[in-house]
Design a protein around this motif. Sequence first.
Motif, PDB file in Angstrom:
ATOM      1  N   HIS A  33       0.831  -1.217   0.000  1.00 47.86           N
ATOM      2  CA  HIS A  33       0.000   0.000   0.000  1.00 47.86           C
ATOM      3  C   HIS A  33       0.860   1.260   0.000  1.00 47.86           C
ATOM      4  N   GLY A  34       1.988   1.208  -0.717  1.00 46.66           N
ATOM      5  CA  GLY A  34       2.857   2.368  -0.843  1.00 46.66           C
ATOM      6  C   GLY A  34       3.807   2.596   0.315  1.00 46.66           C
ATOM      7  N   ASN A  35       3.737   1.763   1.352  1.00 46.39           N
ATOM      8  CA  ASN A  35       4.613   1.906   2.518  1.00 46.39           C
ATOM      9  C   ASN A  35       5.648   0.784   2.536  1.00 46.39           C
ATOM     10  N   ASN A  36       6.855   1.103   3.005  1.00 47.30           N
ATOM     11  CA  ASN A  36       7.881   0.073   3.120  1.00 47.30           C
ATOM     12  C   ASN A  36       7.372  -1.044   4.027  1.00 47.30           C
ATOM     13  N   ALA A  37       7.535  -2.288   3.582  1.00 49.58           N
ATOM     14  CA  ALA A  37       7.032  -3.426   4.349  1.00 49.58           C
ATOM     15  C   ALA A  37       8.159  -4.343   4.813  1.00 49.58           C
ATOM     16  N   VAL A  38       8.962  -4.851   3.862  1.00 44.07           N
ATOM     17  CA  VAL A  38      10.035  -5.787   4.217  1.00 44.07           C
ATOM     18  C   VAL A  38      11.242  -5.553   3.322  1.00 44.07           C
ATOM     19  N   VAL A  39      12.365  -6.118   3.770  1.00 44.22           N
ATOM     20  CA  VAL A  39      13.596  -6.103   2.995  1.00 44.22           C
ATOM     21  C   VAL A  39      14.014  -7.547   2.776  1.00 44.22           C
ATOM     22  N   ILE A  40      14.304  -7.896   1.541  1.00 47.70           N
ATOM     23  CA  ILE A  40      14.801  -9.227   1.207  1.00 47.70           C
ATOM     24  C   ILE A  40      16.293  -9.081   0.940  1.00 47.70           C
ATOM     25  N   LEU A  41      17.126  -9.824   1.670  1.00 41.38           N
ATOM     26  CA  LEU A  41      18.553  -9.749   1.447  1.00 41.38           C
ATOM     27  C   LEU A  41      19.149 -11.147   1.404  1.00 41.38           C
ATOM     28  N   SER A  42      20.329 -11.243   0.842  1.00 47.33           N
ATOM     29  CA  SER A  42      20.984 -12.543   0.728  1.00 47.33           C
ATOM     30  C   SER A  42      21.350 -13.052   2.115  1.00 47.33           C
ATOM     31  N   PHE A  43      21.527 -14.367   2.203  1.00 45.84           N
ATOM     32  CA  PHE A  43      21.903 -14.963   3.482  1.00 45.84           C
ATOM     33  C   PHE A  43      23.278 -14.462   3.918  1.00 45.84           C
ATOM     34  N   GLU A  44      24.180 -14.256   2.965  1.00 45.76           N
ATOM     35  CA  GLU A  44      25.508 -13.737   3.289  1.00 45.76           C
ATOM     36  C   GLU A  44      25.422 -12.344   3.903  1.00 45.76           C
ATOM     37  N   ASP A  45      24.594 -11.484   3.343  1.00 47.91           N
ATOM     38  CA  ASP A  45      24.401 -10.149   3.915  1.00 47.91           C
ATOM     39  C   ASP A  45      23.784 -10.243   5.307  1.00 47.91           C
ATOM     40  N   TYR A  46      22.841 -11.145   5.472  1.00 51.92           N
ATOM     41  CA  TYR A  46      22.206 -11.336   6.786  1.00 51.92           C
ATOM     42  C   TYR A  46      23.242 -11.764   7.819  1.00 51.92           C
ATOM     43  N   LYS A  47      24.112 -12.707   7.465  1.00 54.97           N
ATOM     44  CA  LYS A  47      25.145 -13.166   8.395  1.00 54.97           C
ATOM     45  C   LYS A  47      26.073 -12.024   8.784  1.00 54.97           C
ATOM     46  N   LYS A  48      26.399 -11.157   7.826  1.00 51.78           N
ATOM     47  CA  LYS A  48      27.294 -10.038   8.122  1.00 51.78           C
ATOM     48  C   LYS A  48      26.704  -9.093   9.155  1.00 51.78           C
ATOM     49  N   ILE A  49      25.400  -8.811   9.039  1.00 53.82           N
ATOM     50  CA  ILE A  49      24.805  -7.827   9.959  1.00 53.82           C
ATOM     51  C   ILE A  49      24.397  -8.433  11.292  1.00 53.82           C
ATOM     52  N   THR A  50      24.324  -9.766  11.397  1.00 55.79           N
ATOM     53  CA  THR A  50      23.931 -10.378  12.668  1.00 55.79           C
ATOM     54  C   THR A  50      25.091 -11.015  13.409  1.00 55.79           C
ATOM     55  N   LYS A  51      26.268 -11.058  12.801  1.00 58.60           N
ATOM     56  CA  LYS A  51      27.429 -11.669  13.437  1.00 58.60           C
ATOM     57  C   LYS A  51      27.867 -10.811  14.626  1.00 58.60           C
ATOM     58  N   PRO A  52      28.097 -11.450  15.781  1.00 54.81           N
ATOM     59  CA  PRO A  52      28.576 -10.676  16.938  1.00 54.81           C
ATOM     60  C   PRO A  52      29.947 -10.053  16.648  1.00 54.81           C
ATOM     61  N   LYS A  53      30.193  -8.906  17.237  1.00 59.21           N
ATOM     62  CA  LYS A  53      31.468  -8.217  17.030  1.00 59.21           C
ATOM     63  C   LYS A  53      32.628  -9.007  17.649  1.00 59.21           C
ATOM     64  N   THR A  54      32.382  -9.656  18.774  1.00 58.15           N
ATOM     65  CA  THR A  54      33.413 -10.462  19.441  1.00 58.15           C
ATOM     66  C   THR A  54      32.805 -11.794  19.843  1.00 58.15           C
ATOM     67  N   ASP A  55      33.687 -12.767  20.104  1.00 60.57           N
ATOM     68  CA  ASP A  55      33.184 -14.049  20.576  1.00 60.57           C
ATOM     69  C   ASP A  55      32.876 -13.951  22.079  1.00 60.57           C
ATOM     70  N   LEU A  56      32.195 -14.928  22.609  1.00 57.48           N
ATOM     71  CA  LEU A  56      31.724 -14.879  23.995  1.00 57.48           C
ATOM     72  C   LEU A  56      32.873 -14.799  24.996  1.00 57.48           C
ATOM     73  N   VAL A  57      33.925 -15.554  24.792  1.00 57.20           N
ATOM     74  CA  VAL A  57      35.057 -15.554  25.726  1.00 57.20           C
ATOM     75  C   VAL A  57      35.699 -14.172  25.782  1.00 57.20           C
ATOM     76  N   THR A  58      35.936 -13.568  24.635  1.00 59.00           N
ATOM     77  CA  THR A  58      36.528 -12.229  24.590  1.00 59.00           C
ATOM     78  C   THR A  58      35.613 -11.212  25.264  1.00 59.00           C
ATOM     79  N   PHE A  59      34.324 -11.331  25.015  1.00 64.01           N
ATOM     80  CA  PHE A  59      33.360 -10.422  25.635  1.00 64.01           C
ATOM     81  C   PHE A  59      33.407 -10.527  27.154  1.00 64.01           C
ATOM     82  N   LEU A  60      33.398 -11.762  27.679  1.00 66.88           N
ATOM     83  CA  LEU A  60      33.408 -11.946  29.133  1.00 66.88           C
ATOM     84  C   LEU A  60      34.730 -11.488  29.747  1.00 66.88           C
ATOM     85  N   ARG A  61      35.835 -11.722  29.075  1.00 67.46           N
ATOM     86  CA  ARG A  61      37.140 -11.298  29.597  1.00 67.46           C
ATOM     87  C   ARG A  61      37.296  -9.781  29.611  1.00 67.46           C
ATOM     88  N   SER A  62      36.580  -9.090  28.752  1.00 67.70           N
ATOM     89  CA  SER A  62      36.683  -7.631  28.719  1.00 67.70           C
ATOM     90  C   SER A  62      35.638  -6.954  29.609  1.00 67.70           C
TER      91      SER A  62
END
Length: 84
Positions: A33-62
Amino acid sequence: MKNNTWQLQDAKSKFSQLVENAMSSEPQFVTKHGNNAVVILSFEDYKKITKPKTDLVTFLRSSPLMEIELDISRNGELPRNIEL
């Protein structure tokens, strides 16, 4: 209409093309209806934006709580009695 923007009815009828475009070039936007509804992106792009910046061990140690001593000794008392 931009090359990567689709109306919902066009996206439904040309879904294979929509997916191919998302995989090969850039995210695809679907409007409803003329309004933005969803974004379709590749799985590779999805992995890039959802990947944690650090692993759990590094996060806990910092953590600022890293230097705090924890008492993890167990209480030696017996459990309570329960009538059955």
